[in-house]
Write a protein that holds these residues in place. Structure first.
Motif, PDB file in Angstrom:
ATOM      1  N   ALA A 195       0.951  -1.186  -0.137  1.00 10.33           N
ATOM      2  CA  ALA A 195      -0.036  -0.065  -0.066  1.00 10.33           C
ATOM      3  C   ALA A 195       0.792   1.122  -0.028  1.00 10.33           C
ATOM      4  N   VAL A 196       0.466   2.277  -0.874  1.00 11.31           N
ATOM      5  CA  VAL A 196       1.196   3.566  -0.764  1.00 11.31           C
ATOM      6  C   VAL A 196       0.713   4.457   0.480  1.00 11.31           C
ATOM      7  N   ARG A 197       1.667   4.366   1.461  1.00 10.95           N
ATOM      8  CA  ARG A 197       1.451   5.138   2.582  1.00 10.95           C
ATOM      9  C   ARG A 197       1.586   6.649   2.367  1.00 10.95           C
ATOM     10  N   ALA A 198       0.513   7.262   1.601  1.00 16.31           N
ATOM     11  CA  ALA A 198       0.795   8.535   1.045  1.00 16.31           C
ATOM     12  C   ALA A 198       0.801   9.585   2.356  1.00 16.31           C
ATOM     13  N   VAL A 199      -0.046   9.349   3.173  1.00 16.76           N
ATOM     14  CA  VAL A 199      -0.273  10.279   4.546  1.00 16.76           C
ATOM     15  C   VAL A 199       0.188   9.212   5.647  1.00 16.76           C
ATOM     16  N   ASP A 200       1.036   9.300   6.471  1.00 18.88           N
ATOM     17  CA  ASP A 200       1.369   8.461   7.276  1.00 18.88           C
ATOM     18  C   ASP A 200       1.741   8.961   8.790  1.00 18.88           C
ATOM     19  N   GLY A 201       0.653   9.387   9.504  1.00 19.75           N
ATOM     20  CA  GLY A 201       0.640  10.095  10.946  1.00 19.75           C
ATOM     21  C   GLY A 201       0.883  11.407  10.749  1.00 19.75           C
ATOM     22  N   VAL A 202      -0.182  12.245  10.215  1.00 17.20           N
ATOM     23  CA  VAL A 202       0.076  13.749  10.297  1.00 17.20           C
ATOM     24  C   VAL A 202      -0.883  14.312  11.341  1.00 17.20           C
ATOM     25  N   THR A 203      -0.226  15.078  12.014  1.00 19.18           N
ATOM     26  CA  THR A 203      -0.634  15.747  13.208  1.00 19.18           C
ATOM     27  C   THR A 203      -0.706  17.198  12.929  1.00 19.18           C
ATOM     28  N   LEU A 204      -1.731  18.126  12.878  1.00 22.31           N
ATOM     29  CA  LEU A 204      -1.562  19.432  12.856  1.00 22.31           C
ATOM     30  C   LEU A 204      -2.954  20.156  13.187  1.00 22.31           C
ATOM     31  N   SER A 205      -2.757  21.404  13.446  1.00 24.15           N
ATOM     32  CA  SER A 205      -4.109  22.116  13.600  1.00 24.15           C
ATOM     33  C   SER A 205      -4.052  23.469  13.269  1.00 24.15           C
ATOM     34  N   ILE A 206      -5.069  23.900  12.819  1.00 25.37           N
ATOM     35  CA  ILE A 206      -5.258  25.313  12.030  1.00 25.37           C
ATOM     36  C   ILE A 206      -6.243  26.026  12.749  1.00 25.37           C
ATOM     37  N   ASN A 207      -5.999  27.309  13.246  1.00 32.07           N
ATOM     38  CA  ASN A 207      -6.723  28.134  14.110  1.00 32.07           C
ATOM     39  C   ASN A 207      -7.641  28.903  12.960  1.00 32.07           C
TER      40      ASN A 207
END
Lengths: 666, 499
Positions: free
Chosen positions: A21-33
């Motif tokens: 499997a292509v792990r295109a997004v693999d554990g992204v943490t972010l927040s936008i106010n």
């Protein structure tokens, strides 16, 4: 502090199933106010766009799925939304604009219909109300004469206008979050500046938050409040703009800065990140950047680093976060001085172009009568010395590529004027004589994908020119020479039996360089050779070109729109606008002391890394006019900030000697 | 040096020499006179070309990759197996010879005027046992009432027993169902037994070649873990094997598809028609390809007046009603044939020339579509940067076309050829039905349908000729279409983007 508008928590979006499997997004943490701009930076293939698509619930099907993590948007978990409820979110609460304005609009619907589609869907506006709101939106994105534009079709608009329409569609739902996926990458710098300014203004007016996806550090510096750097599907660093640009923490971020070409790095080789972004269809152990990292320690290869915070405004995913990477670069420092000294004395220039004109006929009607001409290149004069680089700079459609092809004698039936190479006029040659002469001038193209026949092996590709020119007729000698060429451009000998599709973009560009070198050329026309490549790979190619020039005494005609590359590589610069050269001179003169208003505008439109230095920006309005029907007088006058009455009447003559300009101001 | 020894042409060239040798030796071994029909020659040239093409593709990794994609899937694999069966039957029907006549004098041998093929010899049981007239499938009685003289004098109108079909039964009405059931069961266990031996041998060879144990290969096939879809292929082969065994077991005792008006076995006619369908489908393409490729590339690459001329030609050709052109050409060929009887030794040679003429005329009228496609593609490719790079090297036009343009349009040629095949098979049927197709003496599905047309009004209906022709055509065209779908999926650049 209030709760963030959008919060991704360890988001994993994979495409396909199982081990591969292509792990295109693999554990992204972010927040936008709310009201904040968050820039997602990274090279291609790092999962930036996939992150955006995951938020919108638009992962490619079949195969794309969110395997872990959550997407909290105002406390709603979007991963649990059904397709029907997502439809109420998309375009309404979260809107998106895409990279390519040419293909994001439906060509058979009018602009008005496409905008009102959103209004009908999400706002319930119909008829007159919808029309009025559409005009209002078009006004807001700065499209002149919206009452008439509303009935126009996308093909009637320029690229910048289309992107504005896209923005107005995104705004129609009054979203709280706007996702902009490389919104200006397909646009010219002057237009890019217009669009970025517009986005910034709209954000201030509406208070929406923005997730800006870009590969361009300059754009991020100009627009973002906070910046996240992605690498191989993971977020590797997150910081406020100031912290990030003052002292990037992750080795990858640091390298990105160092790989950028500019004038101060002229004398040195650019720092490169060896290799390419790893394939995402594998299981990783350890740090994903480790194979390309220069300061890696044993731990990096075995243990995946945890997220570490340097301060409350900066954090990263690295064992050695904020360890300084200072690699000695002095090995090549000495080379340049020698080059600067080797200014040729008294010899006639290698290439001399006089009054080059390339007019393409425009046919119309059943009988295909010629009704006019596209003045692609109109009276261009250039000269280039041996071992030097002449950069031809301009926006798309200004005819710079056509100049290159005109010099290569690829457009003979449309060309007039004189191109002489080593004192011999190429226009007068024909047949066998011209064919022999072709080995002296070679070309490297922009797109490394379409510039090689996919059905030929690397060996055959490099061999082709040698066969055509009768160089090394003996097979064994030829094979040895091909091996040597491949080594010279930084490839290995065993790659010669592979096919182009097995190579990355940067490697392909190396093969193209080897192919050009195979016939021992004296001049290479480089047609935007790095603009399709990522920053780190661009640095590798620029270094290679630089190195080859010094070793083989090659001359380059470097066609580009990227002024930082020009500053790094070129000796002389010619700025083109609508088929004519408006300013020419040495690189120092033109870039440090630009005279023509267009050159000044170009230079100031380039997003600067240091956001505070963006003081006196010279903004250009409007688009490049059509070269079929150029404006009377000076072609630049409709966009010129310093326009004078006489500009409308006649085209200005040259002023100045070695550094000349064609403008009435001087 | 190693480039020559390991050349991909090594296998096809040696195969070709063996084939030529056999062609010289075999007729004298069997004491027959070989007859080379025009279409036979073309078919074998085509076969050689296909073999060379396959060998070439197998040698090039980038060319064989899309083909592997075709055979990975079940449906294309199954349809290829079906197509191969048709092709083998067609090829067997393309080896023609004349039997020696029994002669009293020893010095000169005279040969029969009837040209037979290998298929005729193999199915001699079918076409030597003609009934009087119509009979239904699996019938033991004639379809038509006849006056039969009763032993005691006088006559009665009854359905007489058939001369051959069901003649081994005493009381067909009671026995026929049991007899057929028995034959099905017998075929079934024969199929299973022979299949196990056959496939075991096949897997054994594969296991030696792959250097794996026998059990491993069997497991791989059963779990469908093989790279290509061999399990499907074996299942379909098994099914076909069953059909063949069943036919062998029953067709000599019954007329499986009944008989036609003059009592010929319809199964035999359908089998003979396969060759006609294949010839039309493949030779026409062979005629059309040179036109389409040369003109298409020339128009797209050179542009200017060459483009104008070629466009003019195909636009004009396209606006002539195709059927009219075909009718006119076929009729004039027919006149030529009737005026020169001395040129043809046998009637089959006469019919063959008409078949060939039909292929040519169909080819000449049908190249425009492909030509237009290729022109557009060449137009697009010539603007690509690798062509410009070649021009900047001073590479000649001929080399640019042959090395850069031709290989990059071959996928279109392939897709169109495979797609057109089924269309042409159907076109033959339509043209023969209208009367401008193949010679009435040639066996073809079109002629069968044409013959069955009048019988559709009979009461009770004579349906079997039509059904036989229809089902054979349907299976062939369906297999070809499924295969071409897979080919298009694998080769269409829009469906796959590697980068």
């Amino acid at each position: 502090m209030t709760a963030p508008l959008l919060k991704l928590d360890n988001l994993k979006a994979w495409i396909g199933e199982g081990e591969s499997a292509v792990r295109a997004v693999d554990g992204v943490t972010l927040s936008i106010n709310k009201g904040e701009t968050f820039a997602l930076l990274g090279e291609s293939g790092c999962g930036k766009s996939m992150t955006a698509l995951a938020i919108m619930g638009l992962l490619p099907t079949p195969g794309g799925q969110i395997v872990d993590g959550s997407i909290l948007f105002e406390n709603d978990d979007l991963t649990e939304f059904s397709e029907i409820s997502m439809r109420r979110v998309r375009g309404n609460r979260i809107a998106m604009i895409f990279q390519e304005p040419m293909t994001s609009l439906n060509p058979v619907l009018t602009v008005g219909q496409q905008i009102s589609e959103v209004l009908v869907c999400h706002k319930g506006l119909k008829g007159r109300a919808s029309r009025e709101r559409t005009i209002e939106l078009l006004n807001a994105v700065g499209i002149p004469d919206p009452e008439n534009r509303i009935n126009e079709y996308p093909h009637q608009l320029s690229g910048g206008m289309k992107q504005r329409v896209m923005i107005s569609i995104a705004l129609a739902g009054e979203p709280e979050l706007l996702i902009a996926d490389e919104p200006t990458t397909a646009l010219d710098v002057t237009i890019q500046l217009q669009v970025l300014t517009l986005l910034k203004k709209l954000q201030q007016d509406t208070g929406m938050a923005m997730l800006l996806i870009t590969h361009d550090l300059g754009v991020a510096a100009q627009m973002a409040d906070r910046i996240g750097v992605m690498y191989a599907g993971q977020m590797v660093e997150m910081a406020s703009r100031k912290n990030f640009f003052d002292h990037p923490g992750h080795p990858y971020s640091k390298k990105l800065f160092k790989a950028l070409p500019d004038m101060d790095k002229r004398s040195t080789l650019l720092e490169v990140i060896e290799g390419t972004v790893p394939s995402l269809s594998q299981k990783f152990t350890g740090c994903r950047f480790a194979p390309r990292c220069e300061i890696k320690i044993d731990k990096c290869l075995t243990e995946e680093p945890e997220w570490k915070n340097l301060s409350d405004k900066q954090g990263g995913k690295c064992h050695l976060l904020d360890v300084s990477v200072e690699k000695s670069t002095d090995i090549h420092e000495s080379v340049d001085t020698e080059l600067e000294d080797s200014v040729l004395t008294g010899e006639s220039p290698l290439l001399e172009v006089k009054n080059l004109k390339v007019y393409f006929p425009v046919h119309k009607g059943i009988l295909r009568k010629t009704v006019g001409h596209v003045h692609a290149v109109d009276d261009v004069n250039l000269s280039l010395d041996k071992g030097k680089t002449l950069a031809l700079v301009g926006e798309s459609g200004c005819g710079k590529t056509t100049v290159g092809k005109g010099i290569l004698q690829l457009l003979r039936q449309f060309t007039s004027g004189d191109v002489s190479f080593e004192g011999q006029s190429l226009n007068e040659l024909s047949g066998e004589l011209l064919r022999k002469k072709r080995s002296d001038i070679q070309i490297i193209f922009q797109d490394p994908y379409s510039s090689m026949n996919p059905r030929m092996r690397v060996f055959d590709i490099v061999e082709e020119g040698m066969l055509a020119q009768g160089i090394l007729p003996d097979y064994v000698e030829r094979e040895a020479r091909i091996d040597e060429l491949l080594m010279q451009v930084g490839l290995t000998v065993d790659m010669k039996y592979r096919y182009p599709h097995e190579f990355s973009g940067g490697q392909r560009q190396r093969i193209c360089i080897a192919r050009a070198l195979a016939v021992n050329p004296k001049l290479i026309v480089c047609d935007e050779p790095t603009s399709a490549l990522d920053v780190s790979v661009q640095a590798q190619i620029l270094n290679l070109l630089n190195d080859l020039q010094k070793r083989l005494g090659l001359s380059y005609l470097f066609v580009t729109h990227d002024l930082s590359v020009v500053a790094y590589l070129a000796h002389k610069v010619a700025v083109m606008y609508l088929g004519r050269i408006v300013e020419q001179g040495s690189v120092n003169d033109v870039l440090k002391n630009p005279l023509h208003p267009y050159t000044r505008a170009l230079l100031s439109a380039v997003p600067k890394l240091d956001p505070d230095s963006q003081s006196d920006v010279l903004r250009l309005e409007g688009d490049i006019p059509s070269p079929i029907n150029p404006p009377n007088g000076c072609h630049f006058h409709p966009r010129c900030p310093d326009v004078m009455p006489q500009c409308r009447d006649s085209y200005p003559e040259k002023t100045g000697g070695d550094h000349y300009v064609r403008c009435f101001l001087y | 040096m190693h480039r020559i020894i390991h050349g991909w042409w090594f296998f096809p060239i040696s195969g070709l020499s063996i084939l030529l040798l056999l062609l010289n030796v075999l007729p004298s071994v069997f004491a027959v006179k070989a007859t080379y029909l025009w279409t036979d020659i073309f078919i074998f040239i085509l076969l050689v070309m296909v073999v060379i093409f396959v060998a070439y593709i197998r040698s090039k990794e980038h060319l064989s990759r899309p083909w592997a994609k075709v055979f990975e899937r079940k449906l294309p694999m199954a349809s290829v197996v079906v197509l191969l069966v048709f092709i083998v039957i067609g090829l067997m029907d393309s080896i023609h010879f004349r039997m020696p006549l029994p002669s009293e004098h020893n010095e000169t041998v005279h040969y029969s005027v009837d040209v037979s093929s290998v298929l005729d010899v193999l199915t001699s049981e079918l076409h030597t046992r003609d009934e009087k007239t119509y009979s239904a499938p699996f019938a033991a009685y004639s379809f038509v009432k006849e006056s039969v003289d009763l032993p005691g004098g006088g006559s009665e109108r009854i359905y007489p027993r058939l001369k051959y079909a069901g003649s081994h039964l005493d009381d067909p009405d009671k026995q026929i169902a049991d007899d057929i059931t028995f034959r099905i069961i017998k075929s079934l266990w024969q199929t299973i037994a022979s299949g196990v031996i056959f496939f075991a041998a096949l897997i054994f060879i594969a296991s030696i070649k792959l250097k794996k144990s026998f059990a491993e290969v069997v497991r791989g096939v059963l779990q469908n873990n093989t790279r290509l879809s061999w399990r499907t292929a074996i299942l379909v082969m098994w099914l076909i094997l069953f059909i063949i065994v069943f036919l062998v077991n029953t067709s000599t005792f019954y007329h499986i598809f009944g008989t036609d008006k003059v009592g010929q076995d319809v199964l035999y006619l359908s089998l003979k028609s396969i060759r006609t369908g294949l010839v039309i489908g493949s030779l026409t393409t062979m005629v059309m390809l040179p036109f389409a490729i040369m003109m298409g590339i020339a128009a797209g690459y050179f542009q200017g007046w060459i483009d104008d001329v070629i466009q003019y030609i195909y636009t004009t050709l396209n606006s002539i009603p195709g059927v009219l052109l075909i009718a006119a050409a076929i009729l004039s060929i027919q006149v030529y044939i009737s005026n020169h009887p001395e040129l043809f030794a046998t009637s089959i040679e006469r019919a063959d020339l008409r078949l060939l003429a039909l292929c040519f005329i169909l080819g000449i009228t049908s190249w425009t579509g492909l030509c237009r496609l290729l022109r557009g593609e060449a137009f697009k490719i010539r603007e690509l940067e690798y062509i410009q790079a070649a021009q900047a090297f001073g590479v000649s036009h001929f080399r640019i076309i042959s090395r850069h343009i031709l290989p990059n349009i071959m996928h279109i040629v392939l897709i169109v050829v495979v797609l057109d095949f089924s269309g042409l098979v159907l076109a033959e049927a339509v043209l023969s039905y209208v009367g401008v197709g193949v010679d009435p003496s040639t066996n073809s599905w079109g002629n069968m349908i044409n013959g069955a047309r009048l019988e559709m009004a009979r009461e009770p209906l004579v349906w079997w000729s039509l059904v036989a022709a229809f089902s054979f055509m349907f299976v062939l065209v369906l297999a070809a279409n499924l295969f071409s779908d897979a080919v298009r999926d694998a080769f269409d650049p829009r469906a796959q983007r590697d980068g």
